[in-house]
Design an enzyme around this catalytic site. Structure first.
Site, mmCIF file in Angstrom:
data_model
loop_
_atom_site.group_PDB
_atom_site.id
_atom_site.type_symbol
_atom_site.label_atom_id
_atom_site.label_comp_id
_atom_site.label_asym_id
_atom_site.label_seq_id
_atom_site.Cartn_x
_atom_site.Cartn_y
_atom_site.Cartn_z
ATOM 1 N N SER A 14 -35.149 -48.709 28.536
ATOM 2 C CA SER A 14 -35.857 -47.475 28.607
ATOM 3 C C SER A 14 -34.514 -46.606 27.888
ATOM 4 C CB SER A 14 -36.063 -47.026 29.742
ATOM 5 O OG SER A 14 -35.002 -47.235 30.804
ATOM 6 N N LYS A 19 -32.831 -39.925 18.070
ATOM 7 C CA LYS A 19 -32.404 -41.292 17.783
ATOM 8 C C LYS A 19 -31.636 -41.422 16.518
ATOM 9 C CE LYS A 19 -37.039 -43.113 19.491
ATOM 10 N NZ LYS A 19 -38.176 -43.783 19.088
ATOM 11 N N LYS A 76 -41.389 -36.888 23.083
ATOM 12 C CA LYS A 76 -41.611 -38.059 24.271
ATOM 13 C C LYS A 76 -42.762 -37.764 24.931
ATOM 14 C CE LYS A 76 -38.944 -39.864 27.641
ATOM 15 N NZ LYS A 76 -39.861 -40.107 28.756
ATOM 16 N N ARG A 114 -44.999 -52.855 29.686
ATOM 17 C CA ARG A 114 -43.581 -53.161 30.034
ATOM 18 C C ARG A 114 -42.923 -53.719 30.885
ATOM 19 N NH1 ARG A 114 -39.310 -49.784 32.066
ATOM 20 N NH2 ARG A 114 -37.498 -49.748 31.042
ATOM 21 N N TYR A 128 -71.632 -45.020 9.812
ATOM 22 C CA TYR A 128 -70.892 -45.920 10.616
ATOM 23 C C TYR A 128 -71.837 -46.686 11.510
ATOM 24 C CZ TYR A 128 -66.917 -47.511 13.268
ATOM 25 O OH TYR A 128 -66.193 -48.715 13.669
ATOM 26 N N ASP A 129 -72.575 -46.322 12.272
ATOM 27 C CA ASP A 129 -73.382 -46.799 13.327
ATOM 28 C C ASP A 129 -74.186 -48.191 12.601
ATOM 29 O OD1 ASP A 129 -72.351 -45.426 15.102
ATOM 30 O OD2 ASP A 129 -73.923 -44.105 15.456
ATOM 31 N N GLU A 189 -38.168 -37.070 17.830
ATOM 32 C CA GLU A 189 -39.743 -37.078 17.743
ATOM 33 C C GLU A 189 -40.141 -36.635 19.439
ATOM 34 O OE1 GLU A 189 -39.768 -41.096 16.391
ATOM 35 O OE2 GLU A 189 -39.172 -41.978 18.255
ATOM 36 N N GLU A 203 -46.725 -45.945 22.897
ATOM 37 C CA GLU A 203 -47.233 -45.315 24.130
ATOM 38 C C GLU A 203 -48.663 -44.947 24.315
ATOM 39 O OE1 GLU A 203 -44.300 -44.899 25.962
ATOM 40 O OE2 GLU A 203 -44.774 -43.433 27.546
HETATM 41 S S1 IVH Z 1 -37.964 -45.294 22.082
HETATM 42 C C1 IVH Z 1 -35.193 -48.597 23.218
HETATM 43 N N1 IVH Z 1 -39.423 -43.127 21.371
HETATM 44 O O1 IVH Z 1 -40.185 -43.107 27.251
HETATM 45 C C2 IVH Z 1 -35.824 -47.121 23.031
HETATM 46 N N2 IVH Z 1 -39.871 -44.111 23.921
HETATM 47 O O2 IVH Z 1 -37.537 -44.529 28.980
HETATM 48 C C3 IVH Z 1 -37.126 -47.543 23.418
HETATM 49 N N3 IVH Z 1 -41.388 -43.123 25.063
HETATM 50 O O3 IVH Z 1 -40.034 -46.585 27.789
HETATM 51 C C4 IVH Z 1 -38.073 -46.348 23.602
HETATM 52 N N4 IVH Z 1 -41.954 -41.543 23.774
HETATM 53 O O4 IVH Z 1 -42.222 -45.715 27.168
HETATM 54 C C5 IVH Z 1 -39.132 -44.002 22.593
HETATM 55 N N5 IVH Z 1 -40.630 -41.509 20.867
HETATM 56 C C6 IVH Z 1 -40.296 -42.237 21.744
HETATM 57 C C7 IVH Z 1 -40.934 -42.101 23.171
HETATM 58 C C8 IVH Z 1 -40.710 -43.091 24.004
HETATM 59 C C9 IVH Z 1 -42.165 -41.860 24.848
HETATM 60 C C10 IVH Z 1 -41.228 -43.510 26.357
HETATM 61 C C11 IVH Z 1 -41.195 -45.177 26.206
HETATM 62 C C12 IVH Z 1 -39.783 -45.731 27.187
HETATM 63 C C13 IVH Z 1 -39.677 -44.100 27.717
HETATM 64 C C14 IVH Z 1 -38.202 -43.956 27.963
#
Ligand code: IVH
Length: 406
Positions: free
Chosen positions: A88, A290, A120, A141, A42-43, A118, A175
């Site tokens: 958020s 979600k 967070k 953000r 790679y290098d 999923e 993220e």
């Molecule tokens: S979805 C409209 N999914 O948590 C939905 N956010 O307030 C927007 N975050 O600002 C975010 N893991 O920075 C989503 N699997 C995930 C996430 C995630 C971390 C953060 C993101 C967001 C905050 C929630």
């Protein structure tokens, strides 16, 4: 295919070839964590491209992997309006909000929808814009409506594609995080060098993205994971699962997620991730549920702050503040003396904690801890709770070495 000299007839071809091969190898190394070739190979490819750049100014395109770390210092940061606002998530304390959330979704869209669960991850949210296949802008953000330009910093993150295989206008969200193991190692080194230690992984990420010299950012192994494509040309992606597949195909790192058919499955998923939380080498502060189908998301809509189609189920805090009552020395089995902080008892993730290890001597010394200080204490899984930082200095003086006897 690549041999020195084999492209002598066409420099352009060699440049394109090197860019493609490096991107390909980079993907397997940094996104898939499965290196395909030895580092040396790679290098040598990387250095060949660099050499071409030195010998032939402006021939190597700006998206080439050798330009991840730009040479110039970023000036005052420009701000830009988010094409799609970065709202958020609505939070629920553990599983408390699941029932209501499920009921409300069902009431609005009937049966026939599914959920996606999923992780967070607790990092810094960001947004990337690609045009004509190239990364054109990265935004923080900010206040959700307007973000700051962090393009030069984000380009240094090795698992962020600089180039994607579609000419569509694409907006992706994710993220940025760092591994806890790296964070610990970095703090140990800082303490040894007498530098101020960093308070937590998230602030470290935020600091790395804010620095005006991208070569500083490049020194911190930041990692990006992605969870949304608000814009994919004119195309509508019908489900979240499909969006994740499209992200993966374009070369973005997507964490595993799970389709959840019922409230019970949500609860099961939450408990499963909570149990394995300490095995995840990144701060994970909950799971996100979600609605999978975009048509139902549209029906549910959003308030000005949160989407009604998603809910974050927050884990009980495994970090909190408390006061040091005393510092004692404990003789370990191997004969090593370790300082132990006796704390005002606190509840950490459902467990009562009144002792914390100060096992890392240089860290302990650099924090200059004393009884009366307010500190942040963290408990990760079954690991002994640890003091991770000092928040309020009592002004008291400690440093009594233990009496040595034999
Ligand atoms: S979805 C409209 N999914 O948590 C939905 N956010 O307030 C927007 N975050 O600002 C975010 N893991 O920075 C989503 N699997 C995930 C996430 C995630 C971390 C953060 C993101 C967001 C905050 C929630």
């Amino acid at each position: 295919k690549w041999k020195k000299g084999s492209f002598s007839s066409s420099l352009e071809k060699e440049i394109i070839f090197l860019c493609e091969v490096l991107d390909f190898l980079n993907y397997f190394y940094y996104v898939d964590s499965k290196p395909l070739v030895a580092d040396g190979l790679y290098d040598s490819l990387f250095n060949r491209l660099k050499q071409i750049d030195v010998e032939n100014t402006h021939k190597v395109p700006a998206y080439a992997p050798i330009f991840r770390v730009g040479s110039s210092i970023v000036g005052d940061r420009e701000t830009f309006k988010h094409e799609v606002p970065m709202i958020s998530l609505n939070n629920s304390k553990e599983l408390e909000g699941v029932e209501k959330f499920n009921e409300r979704v069902e009431k609005s869209v009937g049966k026939g929808f599914s959920f996606i669960g999923e992780l967070k991850l607790d990092g810094v949210g960001f947004s990337l814009k690609y045009e004509g296949g190239l990364l054109t802008r990265a935004l923080s953000r900010g206040d959700g409506a307007i973000g700051e330009d962090i393009t030069a910093n984000v380009k240094t993150i090795k698992n962020v594609p600089l180039k994607i295989k579609t000419k569509k206008s694409v907006l992706v969200r994710g993220e940025i995080v760092i591994k806890n193991s790296f964070f610990k190692e970095m703090n140990d080194n800082r303490a040894r060098l007498g530098k101020k230690i960093r308070s937590n992984p998230r602030n470290t990420v935020a600091g790395a993205l804010r620095t005006k010299d991208p070569s500083h950012t490049a020194k911190i192994p930041l990692f990006a994971f992605f969870y949304d494509i608000p814009i994919f040309g004119e195309e509508v992606l019908n489900t979240h699962s499909e969006s994740m597949d499209v992200l993966k195909k374009m070369g973005f790192y997507v964490d595993s997620n799970r389709v959840l058919g019922s409230k019970e499955q949500i609860e099961e998923y939450y408990k499963k991730i909570l149990k394995m939380r300490s095995e995840i080498d990144v701060d994970c502060d909950g799971v996100v549920v979600k609605v999978n189908e975009k048509e139902y998301r549209d029906v549910l809509g959003s308030t000005s702050h949160h989407p009604r189609w998603a809910l974050a189920l927050k884990f009980p805090a495994n970090k909190t503040l408390t006061e040091i009552e005393n510092i004692e020395w404990q003789l370990g089995r191997t004969g090593i003396l370790t300082p132990v902080a006796k704390l005002k008892p606190i509840d950490l993730g459902g467990v009562k904690v009144s002792n914390a290890s100060l096992h890392n001597y240089s860290l302990f010394k650099s924090l200059n801890l004393a009884p009366g200080d307010t500190v942040e204490v963290q408990r990760a899984g079954d690991v002994i709770p640890q003091v991770v930082g000092k928040v309020v200095n009592s002004g008291n003086d400690f440093f009594k070495y233990p009496k040595v006897w034999n």
